[in-house]
Every structure is written in structure tokens, then in C-alpha cells.
Motif scaffolding. Sequence first.
Motif, PDB file in Angstrom:
ATOM      1  N   ILE A 198      43.658  51.432  47.067  1.00  0.00           N
ATOM      2  CA  ILE A 198      41.835  52.152  47.281  1.00  0.00           C
ATOM      3  C   ILE A 198      41.849  51.894  45.521  1.00  0.00           C
ATOM      4  CG2 ILE A 198      40.465  53.859  48.125  1.00  0.00           C
ATOM      5  CD1 ILE A 198      42.873  54.727  50.199  1.00  0.00           C
ATOM      6  N   THR A 199      39.830  51.576  45.209  1.00  0.00           N
ATOM      7  CA  THR A 199      39.870  51.823  44.190  1.00  0.00           C
ATOM      8  C   THR A 199      39.068  52.327  44.251  1.00  0.00           C
ATOM      9  OG1 THR A 199      38.820  49.815  45.104  1.00  0.00           O
ATOM     10  CG2 THR A 199      40.116  49.166  44.437  1.00  0.00           C
ATOM     11  N   ALA A 200      38.452  53.863  43.407  1.00  0.00           N
ATOM     12  CA  ALA A 200      37.434  54.928  43.384  1.00  0.00           C
ATOM     13  C   ALA A 200      37.632  54.524  41.695  1.00  0.00           C
ATOM     14  CB  ALA A 200      38.611  55.711  44.010  1.00  0.00           C
ATOM     15  N   ALA A 201      37.736  53.962  41.033  1.00  0.00           N
ATOM     16  CA  ALA A 201      37.265  54.229  39.447  1.00  0.00           C
ATOM     17  C   ALA A 201      35.724  53.968  39.032  1.00  0.00           C
ATOM     18  CB  ALA A 201      38.313  53.869  38.915  1.00  0.00           C
ATOM     19  N   GLY A 202      34.799  53.381  40.537  1.00  0.00           N
ATOM     20  CA  GLY A 202      33.745  53.614  39.278  1.00  0.00           C
ATOM     21  C   GLY A 202      32.531  54.358  38.390  1.00  0.00           C
ATOM     22  N   PRO A 203      32.827  54.702  37.586  1.00  0.00           N
ATOM     23  CA  PRO A 203      31.742  55.072  36.623  1.00  0.00           C
ATOM     24  C   PRO A 203      30.709  55.985  37.670  1.00  0.00           C
ATOM     25  CG  PRO A 203      32.086  53.451  35.712  1.00  0.00           C
ATOM     26  CD  PRO A 203      32.353  52.916  37.338  1.00  0.00           C
ATOM     27  N   ASN A 204      29.732  55.455  38.990  1.00  0.00           N
ATOM     28  CA  ASN A 204      28.473  56.673  39.129  1.00  0.00           C
ATOM     29  C   ASN A 204      29.209  56.758  40.948  1.00  0.00           C
ATOM     30  OD1 ASN A 204      26.943  55.858  37.136  1.00  0.00           O
ATOM     31  ND2 ASN A 204      26.110  53.870  37.809  1.00  0.00           N
ATOM     32  N   GLN A 205      30.980  56.176  41.271  1.00  0.00           N
ATOM     33  CA  GLN A 205      31.108  56.854  42.550  1.00  0.00           C
ATOM     34  C   GLN A 205      32.298  56.995  42.235  1.00  0.00           C
ATOM     35  OE1 GLN A 205      30.582  52.531  42.654  1.00  0.00           O
ATOM     36  NE2 GLN A 205      29.287  52.341  43.883  1.00  0.00           N
ATOM     37  N   HIS A 206      32.824  57.137  41.463  1.00  0.00           N
ATOM     38  CA  HIS A 206      34.116  58.299  42.128  1.00  0.00           C
ATOM     39  C   HIS A 206      33.949  59.664  42.185  1.00  0.00           C
ATOM     40  CE1 HIS A 206      34.290  60.863  37.814  1.00  0.00           C
ATOM     41  NE2 HIS A 206      32.701  60.315  37.803  1.00  0.00           N
ATOM     42  N   SER A 207      33.451  60.489  42.228  1.00  0.00           N
ATOM     43  CA  SER A 207      32.776  61.464  42.801  1.00  0.00           C
ATOM     44  C   SER A 207      32.713  61.435  44.520  1.00  0.00           C
ATOM     45  CB  SER A 207      32.003  61.927  42.268  1.00  0.00           C
ATOM     46  OG  SER A 207      30.793  62.386  42.791  1.00  0.00           O
ATOM     47  N   LEU A 208      32.174  60.212  44.767  1.00  0.00           N
ATOM     48  CA  LEU A 208      31.860  59.998  46.413  1.00  0.00           C
ATOM     49  C   LEU A 208      33.218  60.549  47.584  1.00  0.00           C
ATOM     50  CD1 LEU A 208      30.095  56.799  45.756  1.00  0.00           C
ATOM     51  CD2 LEU A 208      29.213  59.412  46.806  1.00  0.00           C
ATOM     52  N   PRO A 209      34.898  60.190  47.333  1.00  0.00           N
ATOM     53  CA  PRO A 209      35.358  60.216  47.741  1.00  0.00           C
ATOM     54  C   PRO A 209      36.015  61.805  48.144  1.00  0.00           C
ATOM     55  CG  PRO A 209      36.067  57.932  46.427  1.00  0.00           C
ATOM     56  CD  PRO A 209      34.560  58.823  45.779  1.00  0.00           C
ATOM     57  N   LEU A 210      35.810  62.597  47.000  1.00  0.00           N
ATOM     58  CA  LEU A 210      36.112  64.459  47.403  1.00  0.00           C
ATOM     59  C   LEU A 210      34.645  64.541  48.129  1.00  0.00           C
ATOM     60  CD1 LEU A 210      36.243  64.568  43.275  1.00  0.00           C
ATOM     61  CD2 LEU A 210      38.149  63.848  44.735  1.00  0.00           C
ATOM     62  N   GLN A 211      33.576  63.819  48.720  1.00  0.00           N
ATOM     63  CA  GLN A 211      32.631  64.463  49.514  1.00  0.00           C
ATOM     64  C   GLN A 211      33.405  65.035  50.707  1.00  0.00           C
ATOM     65  OE1 GLN A 211      29.795  65.588  48.101  1.00  0.00           O
ATOM     66  NE2 GLN A 211      30.411  64.289  46.132  1.00  0.00           N
ATOM     67  N   ASN A 212      32.680  65.979  51.316  1.00  0.00           N
ATOM     68  CA  ASN A 212      33.560  66.121  52.819  1.00  0.00           C
ATOM     69  C   ASN A 212      32.266  65.889  53.640  1.00  0.00           C
ATOM     70  OD1 ASN A 212      34.573  68.322  51.478  1.00  0.00           O
ATOM     71  ND2 ASN A 212      34.310  69.688  51.892  1.00  0.00           N
ATOM     72  N   VAL A 213      32.492  65.532  55.104  1.00  0.00           N
ATOM     73  CA  VAL A 213      32.062  65.479  56.086  1.00  0.00           C
ATOM     74  C   VAL A 213      32.945  65.803  57.498  1.00  0.00           C
ATOM     75  CG1 VAL A 213      31.410  63.247  55.429  1.00  0.00           C
ATOM     76  CG2 VAL A 213      33.953  63.320  56.409  1.00  0.00           C
ATOM     77  N   VAL A 214      32.339  66.188  58.630  1.00  0.00           N
ATOM     78  CA  VAL A 214      32.760  66.560  59.706  1.00  0.00           C
ATOM     79  C   VAL A 214      33.066  65.289  60.313  1.00  0.00           C
ATOM     80  CG1 VAL A 214      32.105  67.986  61.586  1.00  0.00           C
ATOM     81  CG2 VAL A 214      31.209  68.772  59.708  1.00  0.00           C
TER      82      VAL A 214
END
Length: 263
Positions: A13-29
Motif C-alpha cells: 500500500i503506497t501512502a507516502a504522498g506529501p499531500n496525501q499521507h494523512s488520508l488513510p488515517l481519516q475515520n469513516v463509518v
Amino acid sequence: RNGVEMKIPKAVITAAGPNQHSLPLQNVVDRNGDIRTALQLIVEEAVLAGVRDICVIICPGDAPAYRKAAGEYASDLTFVEQDQPRGYGDALYRAANFVGHEAFLHLVGDHLYISQTQQGSAQQLVEIAQAESCSVSAVQSTRENQLSMFGAIGGNRLSNRSGMYEVTRVIEKPTPTQAEQDLIVAGLRSSHYLCMFGIHVLTPSVMEILKEDVDNDALEQVQLSPALARLADRERYLAAEIEGVRYNIGVKYGLLMSQLALA
């Protein structure tokens, strides 16, 4: 097909984009009404596909936050840092030692995937890759006005398989003019193109191609699409429309739209 069973024991899983690295930490229901992080839902895609050994490419220092966000999957994850933001292809190549000489499942960290069947989106793709014994990228018919957000493919529809294509071209974020010239695929609706879904099963050849680019000091950015274009020149490479929808949570209202879809 080469008749050899293709094992897919690992995922990246790639999640190192400087402007995107916080996205996988977001909560959803989720569909069950439980609060989950986007990372948990992405990891679940791999787990449903039979993969439990998962590498996440992250920005330096993000491991504690990601380990917490992974919840019950934290022990399944290996974290590798991309210390210089040199592009998506460079980020994926950081997992070369992790995947070794085997095919692997690849998912991006800024998309959520919602399947329209009992099978997960990644599970559908893994089954296709195993049946065809080659690299396969999931694609989704996408309107022309969204081309600026995705890599897109050109190819030839397989006569004996619905929604399957032999890839001949891959272009990252093509202009409408480029797409009209090079990426027309017979049978798609007018002004629609086959854009990347964000899930791939890739052979080790991809890592060899990426190494060529990573070692090329003249390249400031190493992207995946040019490597996939060269993969199509070197070996059989397919694209498949699967029964699911991808939501780019990195665009405006993307997280909201994915939440509405989950609900």
C-alpha cells in the motif's frame, strides 16, 4: 497464459504522498455502522483477497500513527519510509526487498474501494490475475473531465472475456486530446476512458523496470504509469473492469462521497 500458478502472498500500500499521507488515517463509518479508519478498510481489501503480509510505504515518522490507525491489523503491517518525495513509482520501489521475486497485490492509500458483489474488489482482481498468470490492473470507465486525476490505459478488448483488455498504452493523467488520439477503446461510451482503479496485481518485472528509473539520476520524479507502459511492451499485461467503484478520498468532497457510498 503460461500454465504456472501465480502466487500472490504479499501486498503493498503506497501512502507516502506529501499531500496525501494523512488520508488513510481519516475515520469513516463502514457498512456495518462501525467507525473505521480508511487504512483499515484498505488493509481489509488485501485480507479479503487472501493476503496477510502487507507493506505500507509511508512518510518518515508516520509509523506510530499508522500502527494505531491499523487497529487489529497492526501486527500484519511492515512499514517502509520514503525518505525523499521522488514520486509514486519511487514509493512503490521501496517495497522491492519486501516483495522479492514474487507477484504482489498493490493498492493506493488515497482510494476507498466499494465492491458491488460479495467479493471484495481486490479479491476479484487477484482471482483474474491467478487465472491469467500475468499482471492485471483494475480499471473503471471514467468520464473525460476526470482524466486529470488518473492514469489511463489504451488496449484491445479480449474477444472471449467480458470487461478484459490487453494493455497497449498507459498514460499518466492524459489530456483529453491525448486520450482521444491514443486511448480510445472500442465499446466504451462516448467521452469515457479506462482509468486506473487503484488496485493492481503486478509481476516482479515491474520492480525491475522501476529500478531502471530509480537509478536514472536524470529523472527527478519516478512515476508508475511509464513503468507500466514498458511492462506492456515486455510481457502480457491485462486490464480488467471489476464489479466495484473506487472513490478518490484525496479530492474535494472525496471522503464525503465515499462515506455516502458506504452508507
